[in-house]
Design a protein around this motif. Sequence first.
Motif, mmCIF file in Angstrom:
data_model
loop_
_atom_site.group_PDB
_atom_site.id
_atom_site.type_symbol
_atom_site.label_atom_id
_atom_site.label_comp_id
_atom_site.label_asym_id
_atom_site.label_seq_id
_atom_site.Cartn_x
_atom_site.Cartn_y
_atom_site.Cartn_z
ATOM 1 N N ALA A 24 0.827 -1.205 0.000
ATOM 2 C CA ALA A 24 0.000 0.000 0.000
ATOM 3 C C ALA A 24 0.864 1.259 0.000
ATOM 4 O O ALA A 24 0.562 2.240 -0.689
ATOM 5 C CB ALA A 24 -0.930 -0.006 1.207
ATOM 6 N N PHE A 25 1.966 1.240 0.759
ATOM 7 C CA PHE A 25 2.855 2.404 0.776
ATOM 8 C C PHE A 25 3.549 2.588 -0.570
ATOM 9 O O PHE A 25 3.722 3.707 -1.041
ATOM 10 C CB PHE A 25 3.888 2.271 1.891
ATOM 11 N N LYS A 26 3.935 1.493 -1.194
ATOM 12 C CA LYS A 26 4.620 1.598 -2.478
ATOM 13 C C LYS A 26 3.721 2.217 -3.535
ATOM 14 O O LYS A 26 4.139 3.083 -4.302
ATOM 15 C CB LYS A 26 5.082 0.211 -2.935
ATOM 16 N N HIS A 27 2.472 1.744 -3.580
ATOM 17 C CA HIS A 27 1.560 2.220 -4.613
ATOM 18 C C HIS A 27 0.731 3.407 -4.153
ATOM 19 O O HIS A 27 0.361 4.253 -4.963
ATOM 20 C CB HIS A 27 0.622 1.086 -5.046
ATOM 21 N N GLU A 52 3.964 6.244 -5.649
ATOM 22 C CA GLU A 52 3.543 6.492 -7.022
ATOM 23 C C GLU A 52 2.591 7.681 -7.121
ATOM 24 O O GLU A 52 2.552 8.375 -8.129
ATOM 25 C CB GLU A 52 2.886 5.241 -7.603
ATOM 26 N N VAL A 53 1.817 7.890 -6.048
ATOM 27 C CA VAL A 53 0.824 8.971 -6.081
ATOM 28 C C VAL A 53 1.413 10.283 -5.574
ATOM 29 O O VAL A 53 1.030 11.363 -6.024
ATOM 30 C CB VAL A 53 -0.402 8.580 -5.223
ATOM 31 N N HIS A 54 2.387 10.187 -4.626
ATOM 32 C CA HIS A 54 3.031 11.345 -3.990
ATOM 33 C C HIS A 54 2.103 12.074 -3.034
ATOM 34 O O HIS A 54 2.540 12.932 -2.271
ATOM 35 C CB HIS A 54 3.578 12.336 -5.028
ATOM 36 N N THR A 55 0.827 11.772 -3.096
ATOM 37 C CA THR A 55 -0.118 12.302 -2.117
ATOM 38 C C THR A 55 -1.330 11.392 -2.119
ATOM 39 O O THR A 55 -1.589 10.702 -3.107
ATOM 40 C CB THR A 55 -0.547 13.738 -2.453
ATOM 41 N N GLY A 56 -2.047 11.313 -1.014
ATOM 42 C CA GLY A 56 -3.195 10.425 -0.977
ATOM 43 C C GLY A 56 -3.461 9.926 0.427
ATOM 44 O O GLY A 56 -3.230 10.657 1.397
ATOM 45 N N PHE A 57 -3.900 8.676 0.547
ATOM 46 C CA PHE A 57 -4.233 8.150 1.873
ATOM 47 C C PHE A 57 -3.921 6.648 1.936
ATOM 48 O O PHE A 57 -3.854 5.958 0.917
ATOM 49 C CB PHE A 57 -5.712 8.378 2.183
ATOM 50 N N ASN A 82 -5.837 1.972 -0.012
ATOM 51 C CA ASN A 82 -4.951 3.093 -0.357
ATOM 52 C C ASN A 82 -5.386 3.753 -1.659
ATOM 53 O O ASN A 82 -6.113 3.163 -2.465
ATOM 54 C CB ASN A 82 -3.504 2.602 -0.490
ATOM 55 N N SER A 83 -4.928 4.961 -1.828
ATOM 56 C CA SER A 83 -5.196 5.696 -3.062
ATOM 57 C C SER A 83 -4.310 5.175 -4.181
ATOM 58 O O SER A 83 -3.266 4.564 -3.936
ATOM 59 C CB SER A 83 -4.951 7.186 -2.847
ATOM 60 N N LYS A 84 -4.736 5.406 -5.424
ATOM 61 C CA LYS A 84 -3.998 4.937 -6.592
ATOM 62 C C LYS A 84 -3.663 6.102 -7.511
ATOM 63 O O LYS A 84 -4.378 7.110 -7.564
ATOM 64 C CB LYS A 84 -4.839 3.935 -7.380
ATOM 65 N N ALA A 85 -2.572 5.920 -8.227
ATOM 66 C CA ALA A 85 -2.240 6.894 -9.270
ATOM 67 C C ALA A 85 -3.167 6.687 -10.453
ATOM 68 O O ALA A 85 -3.618 5.578 -10.733
ATOM 69 C CB ALA A 85 -0.789 6.733 -9.700
ATOM 70 N N ALA A 86 -3.470 7.741 -11.144
ATOM 71 C CA ALA A 86 -4.351 7.644 -12.303
ATOM 72 C C ALA A 86 -3.725 6.726 -13.352
ATOM 73 O O ALA A 86 -2.565 6.881 -13.723
ATOM 74 C CB ALA A 86 -4.594 9.027 -12.899
ATOM 75 N N GLY A 87 -4.515 5.749 -13.822
ATOM 76 C CA GLY A 87 -4.023 4.824 -14.837
ATOM 77 C C GLY A 87 -3.074 3.773 -14.321
ATOM 78 O O GLY A 87 -2.440 3.055 -15.105
#
Length: 367
Positions: free
Chosen positions: A281-284, A288-293, A311-316
Amino acid sequence: MTLRQSIFTSDKYARIEWAFFIFIWFISPLLTDLEYGFNEEPKQLQWSYFQVNIIRRLVWGFFTVIPYYLYYKLAIQPLLIKKRYGYFLLSVLLFVAVRELYTVYIMYGSIARLSFLPIEMITEAQKVLKLKGRFHFGINYLVFQLLIMIALAYFIHLDKQEKQIRQLKQLQAETDLQYLRSQLQPHFFFNTLNNIYALALQQSQLTAPLVAKLSDMMRYVLYKTTQPKQPLTHEIHFLSNYVDVQSVRYHDKTAIRFDTQGITDQALIEPLLLLPYIENAFKHGIEEVHTGFIEVIICLNDQELTLSVKNSKAAGATDQSLPNSHGNGIGLDNTQKRLSILYPGRHSVQVKETNETYEVLLTIILN
């Protein structure tokens, strides 16, 4: 294992074999004679009858069990179990011939000459020796006895195979754990040390607590994870430290939540079994997102342990559970193997994924 070793060994399989042979050639004939006496000749049931019958069965059992046990160890186990069927069929023919010679010249020949035996036994042996043109034992009984010995050999063979498979699975689980430990130590601890160095340069008040948490984690990984299981509270404490250390790195970028419910010392779990899901979860969710939860909830209800990681995801972004160029997902793959080995039929993994979030729900029945 040699024949001599198999006779005197304390191995459980040798004990099973000897119990089997004693029952078949001593106890079962005695019980059969007793049943026959009650049903067919109740008037002869006197103490003298039992004395003669017990001595008869003990002597016959002693002489009979020797060739059968030797054949079991020298032919059935090494030939039939190893699928050398041609040699086994030849051994059956040889055994029938040897069994006949043994019965005449060794068994009945010896009984006829042992004057201290009951006169009834000596007379029976002398009558049998005079019989010509026929086997001195029953073919039907011989076939039955060979079949039950074959069944015993296959039972022990299959049980040994299952034991070896269990040992291999345990070894595989331990190997996977060693891999997880080696995977965690380099990249995580070095990154954390760099963070501590940066905080020290800033004379941050977070430096000392972070060093204490890192020391606690290193002690757990180096010493505690060598045991097959740990109290669930110890594992949760380690995961809490891991999340706290990671939170220092990303405290200004993310919202991180770590909650537990119902955790007790009585519950045990294999070490580092839950870590890959949180690490993933921390890796992605952040790198990858640089911000999120990131949201981690661990709940124990009786013996049912539930881990929820969202966890939050990066777009795409692609599926988090798949390996990428950084080797991500290898830990998850090993964890899935460990779960299959350690909790077969007692665990489930559910994944919920949207364009913005990724969630894993792991359930384990610990006991």
